[in-house]
Scaffold this motif. Structure first.
Motif, short mmCIF file in Angstrom:
data_model
loop_
_atom_site.label_atom_id
_atom_site.label_comp_id
_atom_site.label_asym_id
_atom_site.label_seq_id
_atom_site.Cartn_x
_atom_site.Cartn_y
_atom_site.Cartn_z
N UNK A 67 48.23 -108.17 100.20
CA UNK A 67 48.55 -106.78 100.57
C UNK A 67 50.01 -106.47 100.28
N UNK A 68 50.89 -107.39 100.64
CA UNK A 68 52.31 -107.18 100.39
C UNK A 68 52.61 -107.08 98.89
N UNK A 69 51.97 -107.91 98.10
CA UNK A 69 52.17 -107.86 96.65
C UNK A 69 51.74 -106.51 96.09
N UNK A 70 50.56 -106.05 96.47
CA UNK A 70 50.04 -104.79 95.92
C UNK A 70 50.81 -103.58 96.46
N UNK A 71 51.02 -103.54 97.76
CA UNK A 71 51.77 -102.43 98.35
C UNK A 71 53.21 -102.44 97.84
N UNK A 72 53.80 -103.63 97.74
CA UNK A 72 55.17 -103.74 97.23
C UNK A 72 55.31 -103.27 95.80
N UNK A 73 54.32 -103.56 94.96
CA UNK A 73 54.37 -103.09 93.57
C UNK A 73 54.30 -101.57 93.52
N UNK A 74 53.41 -100.99 94.31
CA UNK A 74 53.32 -99.52 94.37
C UNK A 74 54.59 -98.92 94.96
N UNK A 75 55.14 -99.56 95.98
CA UNK A 75 56.38 -99.09 96.58
C UNK A 75 57.55 -99.14 95.62
N UNK A 76 57.60 -100.20 94.83
CA UNK A 76 58.67 -100.31 93.83
C UNK A 76 58.54 -99.19 92.80
N UNK A 77 57.31 -98.93 92.36
CA UNK A 77 57.09 -97.86 91.39
C UNK A 77 57.52 -96.51 91.96
N UNK A 78 57.13 -96.24 93.19
CA UNK A 78 57.51 -94.98 93.82
C UNK A 78 59.01 -94.86 94.03
N UNK A 113 56.95 -97.64 99.76
CA UNK A 113 58.14 -98.46 100.01
C UNK A 113 58.35 -98.71 101.50
N UNK A 114 58.34 -97.69 102.36
CA UNK A 114 58.49 -98.00 103.78
C UNK A 114 57.30 -98.82 104.32
N UNK A 115 56.12 -98.63 103.74
CA UNK A 115 54.99 -99.47 104.13
C UNK A 115 55.25 -100.93 103.76
N UNK A 116 55.92 -101.15 102.64
CA UNK A 116 56.32 -102.50 102.25
C UNK A 116 57.23 -103.11 103.32
N UNK A 117 58.17 -102.31 103.82
CA UNK A 117 59.06 -102.80 104.87
C UNK A 117 58.28 -103.18 106.13
N UNK A 118 57.26 -102.40 106.45
CA UNK A 118 56.44 -102.70 107.62
C UNK A 118 55.62 -103.97 107.42
N UNK A 119 55.12 -104.19 106.21
CA UNK A 119 54.42 -105.45 105.92
C UNK A 119 55.39 -106.63 105.97
N UNK A 120 56.63 -106.38 105.60
CA UNK A 120 57.65 -107.44 105.68
C UNK A 120 57.82 -107.91 107.12
N UNK A 121 57.64 -107.00 108.07
CA UNK A 121 57.70 -107.37 109.48
C UNK A 121 56.65 -108.43 109.78
N UNK A 122 55.43 -108.21 109.30
CA UNK A 122 54.34 -109.14 109.57
C UNK A 122 54.58 -110.50 108.92
N UNK A 123 55.23 -110.49 107.75
CA UNK A 123 55.52 -111.76 107.07
C UNK A 123 56.67 -112.49 107.75
N UNK A 124 57.73 -111.79 108.09
CA UNK A 124 58.93 -112.46 108.60
C UNK A 124 58.91 -112.74 110.10
#
Length: 187
Positions: A67-78, A113-124
């Motif tokens: 999920x982080x990989x896919x959301x992060x790729x979309x967030x980077x594009x945006x 992108x902010x969704x990526x930051x929220x997923x980072x919470x779950x990872x870290x």
């Protein structure tokens, strides 16, 4: 623990990305949301955050990492798209945020992108130093407020929080999780 050039690069991105993006938002706050110099730092910071996503993916496992990989790729594009949009506006071109048709893709991509930051919470949260996850949660929630409403001081504050959070994560220790498919006790 052995540190490879790849590990050092991925860890360095945790410092470089938020600092470069902080520069962008300071420039936006001081010079306006259509400043081309800010847009250049914005784009470079967005690209650097792509490397941050890769670092975070290596720390995660299973569906969360996917999920982080896919959301992060979309967030980077945006995120990159919004930087280029600023350059277009600075040159007198159409603001894609206000345009219709195909240009509307920038809006949903930007929210990844902010969704990526929220997923980072779950990872870290289970893998990073104490205090990093709450800081990322605050930043992930405040990011769209600051950037959609063009609130310069808040954007700068959010980036200061990201510098602190990812800086602490870069200083570690960061613990990787075993692959989700590996039996417990086996590499």
């Amino acid at each position: 623990m052995t540190s490879t050039p790849l590990d050092r690069t991925l860890n360095a991105s945790l410092i470089v990305a938020p600092v470069v993006y902080l520069i962008a938002d300071v420039l936006y706050a001081v010079r306006g949301w259509d400043d081309p110099a800010a847009a250049v730092f914005h784009i470079l910071g967005a690209v650097a955050y792509t490397v941050v996503v890769l670092r975070l993916v290596t720390l995660g496992s299973g569906r969360l990492a996917v999920a982080l990989l896919l959301v992060g790729a979309l967030g980077a594009a945006g995120n990159v798209a919004y930087g280029f949009n600023t350059i277009h506006v600075a040159l007198g071109d159409t603001d894609l945020v206000d345009a219709g048709g195909a240009a509307t893709i920038i809006k949903p991509l930007g929210l990844f992108f902010p969704l990526t930051l929220l997923l980072a919470v779950a990872v870290l949260r289970p893998r990073g130093p104490a205090g990093v996850a709450p800081l990322l949660l605050v930043a992930g929630l405040a990011w769209p407020v600051a950037h959609i409403a063009n609130i310069g001081w808040l954007a700068v504050a959010v980036n200061l929080v990201l510098v602190a959070a990812f800086g602490a994560a870069a200083r570690g220790p960061l613990r990787t999780m075993p692959p989700a498919t590996a039996p417990v006790g086996h590499p």
